[in-house]
Design an enzyme around this catalytic site. Structure first.
Site: not given
Length: 872
Positions: A119, A393
């Site tokens: 860069e 149940s």
């Protein structure tokens, strides 16, 4: 002469023509040169003007309106990290950019070197800008209409952190000014660190830490040379070079460029370059979205955080949230749910969910909201653990716990027979049926709960009251069961069979009370929250809440649910509910319409709740509790949860005692009949047995022996069961539907013990009376004589009259039949006359002497007492 003149004139003509042609060529060249000179002059003039403006006008103007360079150090905009209990990252919450700050020392040298090489190779030598690069960038204005290129790392940092991404000469001027200011304010290493924390690496990953997590599933400090080179090449064009882009192999060529630059700048050797190039094609990246671990749990935590701190603080505040999740157990549970649901898809079971809690603290260790979060065909992102479903149940233990708190016991007997209950307003009668369609007659609560028998559960709910059961459930943490008019209007006696909807997370949390001595614990997901500076915003140390049911009741319920012998009538002795070597309390549940199937249970150390069904509420096929559906998932998960925990049973409280009870009636054992040992809350132990009894019957016809038959010896004792229930749901004076159901069921039974005689032998009187004191033909009684009379009848007694020497002295309408007589010295005759509600009458006479001797005479035979326990 004329000839030479003519020649001369012709020559001059050609010379003039030649000079004219040369002049024309020169004019053309001059014209071309002048155009370029004008263009160059214009460019120079513009440059001078721009330079002048930049120096004397724009730079001061822009500098006045620019953001402060100290804002380059972000104090907001970082993601909130949600961590598992061991610190593993589950997810980063952010809006558009996922940022996680990392210090320079935690960034590998290779990554820093690769970034600088590709860069900005002169990064450590310039003052924030590259004049030649800027010139190239400005030139673009006149060639392609916008400024670009030539940015140093410092300028890219400014662009990403402080400025908008627009491309214009004005933005470049701002960028230039801020770059100079930042170079003066920070060292090169600090600028590089800031850059690596701000640069975009593709998608929502901003900064090297977020990128390392997104692509490789690791922290930045763990990156290799190969991984560092790959990441360094992404910022130039993340949309192209990202392995998640439409050109997933483009990163290879870009990384090779990075490696070449690193070698040229002396960061790596030629051998290292070639070695990494060979590895590039074999790099394994994280699956896209793989960093999103435990997604349903993460979303659940995010909702809690947003409610407490607000959406902005959660998305951009950089919070660090440590949760209760056990990520290893979570991943195993997710795999189990997915695998088991795949096995039963042919039974139209499309989805499953599971939670694991620490029942002592309520900490959520596992939350699996569906078999596959990413599945779109059945709404996999829906978190079923927090959705309302009918529990079947699985809700019954709360009804039974409420009953035990009210004094009922595990040996209380109810009749499991077809029974009619009143329906709601304008509704037909409610007639519950058992799961297997069978009816078992007399059954104690232990076996009714363990085998999940429906009719006794509905009867028990009617006896204890719907409102009281709702109250218990609500206190245990089931928010949908708040005991108010609205709830009562939508639930009835079917509540105990799953008629009311609950959430898997809440119902599992309610079961914690059965594992932890009766304390209600709220499910907890967050242990600690820290802000971006490490300050602790909250720290939860989960503790037991309020005790909702007694320790004794909690123990008895857990004992029933862990009693494999008690449930073997329905589930068998080797069902999936039975965990060898562990005392595990578990309950299943299936709705009558087969739309929901549950299994919830565990130990004091771990508790697991599982649901299976379909998100669209369609019916399942062939779902059998204990065999298929939720139970196999529950078993595998609870085994995983318990594998790292020592075996731990349920401790018997001091307030629980044992007693031998009749195997049928549940009352105190007696007469050598079959019995068993049961646990009771101290003070609720049963007394004498009015159900399983011996009756005196005549030897001649087997009917009830009357007092006279008994006195004459015309009787024998036989074993019978006398079943009687009062119907609390019938209106005053209404029909006892419970007893009707019992009598109808008895008529279908062959056992003669269920059919005790109700008529008396023809030879006997249905009433009997005797004197306990004084005895017949006794002497020397005092003047003040205590008289005690025993009166009995096969019907209700209405009157007992006492006569002295033929005169009525006193009339009784209820026991006890005792009085004191003041008699004169001498002989007296005492007589007791008994009448019952049907007009039957009996009497008994005794003769005594008061302060004198009664002459002996042969006594007159009289009736003896009737049996103390009689049927209707």
């Amino acid at each position: 002469m004329a000839k030479w003149k003519k020649v001369y004139r012709r020559k001059r003509k050609y010379e003039r023509l030649a000079r004219r042609q040369l002049a024309d060529k020169s004019n053309i060249r001059s014209l071309v040169s002048s155009k370029w000179l004008v263009r160059i002059a214009k460019f120079g003039f513009v440059s001078v003007i721009l330079g002048f403006l930049a120096i004397f006008v724009l730079i001061p103007l822009f500098a006045f309106n620019l953001p402060s360079p100290d804002k380059i150090i972000r104090r907001e905009g970082f993601s909130t990290k949600i961590l598992a209990r061991d610190g593993q990252v589950l997810y980063d919450i952010y809006v558009d950019q996922n940022r996680t700050h990392v210090n320079l020392e935690d960034i590998p040298d290779y990554l820093k070197q690769a970034t600088v090489a590709i860069e900005d190779k002169n990064f450590y030598h310039h003052q924030g800008f590259d004049i030649f690069g800027m010139a190239r960038g400005v030139t673009r204005i006149f060639t392609r209409g916008r400024a670009q290129g030539g940015s140093t790392l410092t300028q890219q940092l400014v662009k990403n952190a402080l400025l908008s991404p627009e491309r214009s000469v004005f933005r470049k001027i701002k960028e230039f000014i801020l770059a100079i200011q930042i170079e003066r304010a920070y060292s090169k290493d600090e600028i590089l660190t800031l850059y690596l924390n701000e640069v975009p690496y593709g998608g929502t990953a901003w900064g090297v830490q977020a990128a390392a997590q997104a692509y490789f599933g690791k922290d930045a400090k763990e990156l290799s040379l190969t991984e560092s080179a790959i990441l360094a090449g992404l910022p130039q064009r993340p949309s192209l070079y990202s392995p998640y882009s439409s050109s997933p192999d483009a990163y290879i060529g870009r990384t090779q460029d990075v490696l070449r630059r690193m070698r040229e700048d002396g960061y790596i050797t030629k051998e290292q370059e070639e070695e990494v190039k060979e590895q590039l094609g074999d790099i394994e990246f994280q699956p896209r979205g793989a960093s999103f671990k435990a997604p349903h749990f993460v979303q659940y935590v995010q909702e809690i955080l947003e409610e407490r701190y607000g959406q902005s603080a959660v998305e951009q505040g950089g919070l660090k949230v440590t949760t209760t999740l056990d990520i290893d157990l979570q991943e195993k549970a997710q795999t189990i749910v997915t695998e088991e649901i795949e096995k039963v898809e042919s039974q139209n079971i499309g989805n499953g969910a599971a939670v694991v809690l620490d029942p002592q603290t309520g900490e959520i260790l596992v939350m699996v909201g569906s078999k596959d979060f990413a599945a779109a065909d059945y709404d996999g992102q829906v978190n079923v653990t927090t959705r309302l479903r009918q529990p079947g149940s699985a809700i019954k233990p709360i009804t039974y716990a409420t009953a035990l708190e009210k004094g009922y016991t595990a040996s209380t007997m109810l009749m499991d027979v077809p029974t009619e209950f009143p329906g709601g307003e304008g509704q037909p009668p409610y007639i519950p049926v058992n799961y297997d369609g069978e009816y078992r007659g007399p059954i104690q609560l232990r076996y009714a709960l363990a085998n999940s028998i429906n009719v006794p559960a509905v009867k028990l709910l009617a006896l204890v009251g719907i409102n009281d059961v709702l109250d218990t459930a609500y206190k245990l943490g089931i928010s949908s069961f708040e005991p108010n008019k609205e709830t009562l209007s939508r639930v009835g006696l079917s509540l105990t069979l799953g008629g009311g909807e609950v959430k898997l997370l809440e119902l599992t949390g309610a079961y914690s009370a059965f594992m932890n001595k009766g304390f209600a614990v709220e499910p907890v997901a967050i242990l600690k929250v820290e802000d971006g500076d490490g300050n602790i915003l909250e720290e939860n140390k989960p503790e037991k809440g309020k005790q909702v049911i007694s320790e004794e009741v909690a123990y008895i319920i857990s004992h029933i649910l862990s009693d494999n012998q008690s449930r073997e009538a329905v589930f068998g002795s080797n069902s999936l509910l039975n965990i060898s070597g562990r005392q595990v309390a578990v309950k299943t549940g299936t709705t009558n319409d087969k739309r929901d199937n549950w299994a919830i249970g565990g130990t004091p150390g771990a508790l697991t709740g599982v649901w299976v069904g379909n998100n669209d509420n369609s019916q399942m096929k062939n779902v059998a509790s204990g065999v298929s559906g939720a139970t196999p998932i529950w078993r595998r998960i609870i085994l995983e949860a318990l594998s790292q925990r020592p075996a731990q049973g349920f401790e018997v409280p001091d307030g629980v005692v044992t007693k031998s009870v009749d195997s049928v009636s549940g009352y105190a054992s007696h007469d050598g009949y079959s019995s068993r040992i049961e646990y009771f809350v101290k003070g609720t132990e049963p007394g004498d047995d009015p159900v399983h009894t011996k009756l005196k019957v005549c030897k001649t016809d087997g009917k009830l022996a009357s007092p006279s038959d008994i006195s004459s010896g015309n009787y024998e004792e036989k074993e019978f069961f006398v079943f009687k229930e009062e119907d609390p749901t019938s209106a005053p004076g209404g029909i006892n539907k419970w007893q009707e159901g019992i009598l109808t069921w008895i008529q279908t039974q062959e056992d003669a013990r269920y059919k005790p005689p109700t008529d008396y032998c023809q030879s006997g009187s249905p009433v009997g009376v005797s004197f306990d004191n004084p005895q017949d033909q006794t002497s020397n009684h005092p003047n003040a004589l205590q008289v005690k009379i025993k009166a009995e009848s096969t019907n209700n007694l209405t009157e007992v009259a006492v006569y002295v020497d033929g005169t009525k002295e006193k009339t009784f309408t209820q026991a006890p039949y005792t009085l004191t007589l003041n008699l004169q010295d001498g002989k007296h005759e005492l007589k007791a006359v008994v009448r019952d509600e049907k007009g039957n009458q009996g009497d008994r006479v005794v003769r005594i002497g008061v302060n004198t001797t009664w002459d002996y005479q042969t006594p007159t035979p009289s009736p003896t007492s009737a049996p103390s326990i009689t049927p209707d």
